[in-house]
Design an enzyme around this catalytic site. Structure first.
Site, PDB file in Angstrom:
ATOM      1  N   LYS A  46      51.098  38.290  27.559  1.00  0.00           N
ATOM      2  CA  LYS A  46      50.328  38.710  28.709  1.00  0.00           C
ATOM      3  C   LYS A  46      51.084  38.454  30.023  1.00  0.00           C
ATOM      4  CE  LYS A  46      46.281  36.679  26.515  1.00  0.00           C
ATOM      5  NZ  LYS A  46      45.278  35.584  26.666  1.00  0.00           N
ATOM      6  N   GLY A  47      52.003  37.485  29.968  1.00  0.00           N
ATOM      7  CA  GLY A  47      52.586  36.973  31.208  1.00  0.00           C
ATOM      8  C   GLY A  47      53.205  38.003  32.137  1.00  0.00           C
ATOM      9  N   GLU A 102      59.825  41.245  31.131  1.00  0.00           N
ATOM     10  CA  GLU A 102      59.346  39.886  30.829  1.00  0.00           C
ATOM     11  C   GLU A 102      59.045  39.139  32.125  1.00  0.00           C
ATOM     12  OE1 GLU A 102      58.097  37.927  28.977  1.00  0.00           O
ATOM     13  OE2 GLU A 102      58.935  37.818  26.980  1.00  0.00           O
ATOM     14  N   ASP A 103      58.183  38.139  31.999  1.00  0.00           N
ATOM     15  CA  ASP A 103      57.917  37.308  33.184  1.00  0.00           C
ATOM     16  C   ASP A 103      58.911  36.155  33.281  1.00  0.00           C
ATOM     17  OD1 ASP A 103      56.743  36.324  30.857  1.00  0.00           O
ATOM     18  OD2 ASP A 103      55.239  35.172  31.925  1.00  0.00           O
ATOM     19  N   ASP A 106      62.980  31.373  28.818  1.00  0.00           N
ATOM     20  CA  ASP A 106      63.087  29.922  28.782  1.00  0.00           C
ATOM     21  C   ASP A 106      64.134  29.574  27.718  1.00  0.00           C
ATOM     22  OD1 ASP A 106      62.505  27.198  28.630  1.00  0.00           O
ATOM     23  OD2 ASP A 106      60.369  27.486  28.927  1.00  0.00           O
ATOM     24  N   LYS A 134      65.211  30.709  33.453  1.00  0.00           N
ATOM     25  CA  LYS A 134      65.576  29.283  33.497  1.00  0.00           C
ATOM     26  C   LYS A 134      66.793  29.118  32.608  1.00  0.00           C
ATOM     27  CE  LYS A 134      61.044  27.002  33.896  1.00  0.00           C
ATOM     28  NZ  LYS A 134      60.078  26.169  33.107  1.00  0.00           N
ATOM     29  N   PHE A 155      57.698  23.366  35.918  1.00  0.00           N
ATOM     30  CA  PHE A 155      56.521  24.009  35.313  1.00  0.00           C
ATOM     31  C   PHE A 155      55.911  24.969  36.327  1.00  0.00           C
ATOM     32  CE2 PHE A 155      53.375  23.106  31.762  1.00  0.00           C
ATOM     33  CZ  PHE A 155      52.796  24.363  31.880  1.00  0.00           C
ATOM     34  N   ASP A 162      50.911  31.294  33.133  1.00  0.00           N
ATOM     35  CA  ASP A 162      49.722  30.449  32.972  1.00  0.00           C
ATOM     36  C   ASP A 162      50.040  29.018  32.576  1.00  0.00           C
ATOM     37  OD1 ASP A 162      50.601  31.045  30.257  1.00  0.00           O
ATOM     38  OD2 ASP A 162      48.659  30.284  29.592  1.00  0.00           O
ATOM     39  N   ARG A 168      46.961  32.722  36.082  1.00  0.00           N
ATOM     40  CA  ARG A 168      47.748  33.970  35.982  1.00  0.00           C
ATOM     41  C   ARG A 168      47.550  34.866  37.200  1.00  0.00           C
ATOM     42  NH1 ARG A 168      49.967  34.514  30.726  1.00  0.00           N
ATOM     43  NH2 ARG A 168      48.651  33.750  29.038  1.00  0.00           N
TER      44      ARG A 168
HETATM   45  C1  PRP Z   1      56.269  33.272  27.514  1.00  0.00           C
HETATM   46  C2  PRP Z   1      57.058  34.368  28.215  1.00  0.00           C
HETATM   47  C3  PRP Z   1      58.066  34.769  27.181  1.00  0.00           C
HETATM   48  C4  PRP Z   1      58.332  33.478  26.434  1.00  0.00           C
HETATM   49  C5  PRP Z   1      59.592  32.876  26.973  1.00  0.00           C
HETATM   50  O1  PRP Z   1      55.262  33.853  26.753  1.00  0.00           O
HETATM   51  O2  PRP Z   1      56.243  35.439  28.587  1.00  0.00           O
HETATM   52  O3  PRP Z   1      57.580  35.759  26.312  1.00  0.00           O
HETATM   53  O4  PRP Z   1      57.235  32.596  26.697  1.00  0.00           O
HETATM   54  O5  PRP Z   1      59.908  31.688  26.289  1.00  0.00           O
HETATM   55  P1  PRP Z   1      61.191  31.552  25.371  1.00  0.00           P
HETATM   56  O6  PRP Z   1      62.353  32.108  26.131  1.00  0.00           O
HETATM   57  O7  PRP Z   1      61.287  30.052  25.186  1.00  0.00           O
HETATM   58  O8  PRP Z   1      60.935  32.258  24.081  1.00  0.00           O
HETATM   59  P2  PRP Z   1      54.057  33.037  26.099  1.00  0.00           P
HETATM   60  O9  PRP Z   1      54.328  32.843  24.639  1.00  0.00           O
HETATM   61  O10 PRP Z   1      53.760  31.806  26.916  1.00  0.00           O
HETATM   62  O11 PRP Z   1      52.840  34.069  26.191  1.00  0.00           O
HETATM   63  P3  PRP Z   1      52.116  34.726  27.472  1.00  0.00           P
HETATM   64  O12 PRP Z   1      53.090  35.724  28.048  1.00  0.00           O
HETATM   65  O13 PRP Z   1      50.910  35.396  26.912  1.00  0.00           O
HETATM   66  O14 PRP Z   1      51.791  33.619  28.451  1.00  0.00           O
END
Ligand code: PRP
Length: 183
Positions: A46-47, A102-103, A106, A134, A155, A162, A168
């Site tokens: 969703k992000g 993507e948002d 990580d 990051k 964070f 979120d 969000r």
């Molecule tokens: C977040 C973000 C990426 C992922 C990045 O999604 O949107 O998809 O984590 O992390 P990574 O590089 O360590 O894989 P999340 O699973 O939190 O779902 P959301 O978008 O619904 O918040």
């Protein structure tokens, strides 16, 4: 007018204005990249929904919209873990130009696995644009093609991101107070 900051936010990291300027610049770059073509622009739920909506509205290039919802298992390990596809694309991307939105990146696990899965479907091209990156958190080799902001390992919430599904809809990116997630 001074921005109203949520009481759970330690400090503002990116203001609405800073984000808006960067999103417009990114849309222009993507317009040049996709000139004369119609990419399938994929929102990773969703992000990325807020960034996605702003980005595509700033693009002049005709686009097709599609959506995916995935979650990465075992994201704290390097090689284990599958990608759980909770909602797949509606369209066939074979031979299409695909842009993943993507948002945040990580560990890189989510996009590393997602890119592999989508490449097997034989798109004509596949690019990744992220609002935030990051780089110091990376555990797998995953570099986005386009990044709006590289940030420190803090964070962050807001503008789609979120903590426990909250924040969000804040229009800016802020650093969450430690007291919120450590209690
Ligand atoms: C977040 C973000 C990426 C992922 C990045 O999604 O949107 O998809 O984590 O992390 P990574 O590089 O360590 O894989 P999340 O699973 O939190 O779902 P959301 O978008 O619904 O918040």
């Amino acid at each position: 007018m001074a921005q109203m900051i949520h009481s759970d936010v330690e400090r503002l990291m990116l203001s609405e204005e800073q984000i808006s300027v960067k999103v417009k610049e990114m849309a222009e770059k993507l317009d040049k990249l996709y000139e004369g073509r119609t990419p399938v622009v994929v929102c990773i739920l969703k992000g990325s929904v807020i960034f996605y909506a702003d980005l595509i509205r700033n693009m002049q290039t005709p686009v097709e919209l599609d959506f995916m919802c995935v979650s990465s298992y075992g994201s704290d390990t390097v090689s284990s873990g599958e990608l759980n596809i909770k909602k797949d694309l509606a369209c066939d991307i074979r031979g299409r130009d695909v842009l993943i939105v993507e948002d945040i990146i990580d560990s890189g696990n989510t996009l590393y696995k997602l890119k592999k899965i989508l490449m097997e479907r034989k798109p004509a091209s596949l690019n990744i644009v992220t609002l935030l990156d990051k780089p110091e958190r990376r555990v797998v080799p995953m570099e986005p093609d386009y990044t709006c902001f590289e940030i420190e390992d803090e964070f962050v919430i807001g503008y789609g991101l979120d903590y426990a599904e909250k924040y969000r809809n804040l229009p800016y990116v802020g650093v969450l107070k430690r007291s919120v997630y450590e209690k």
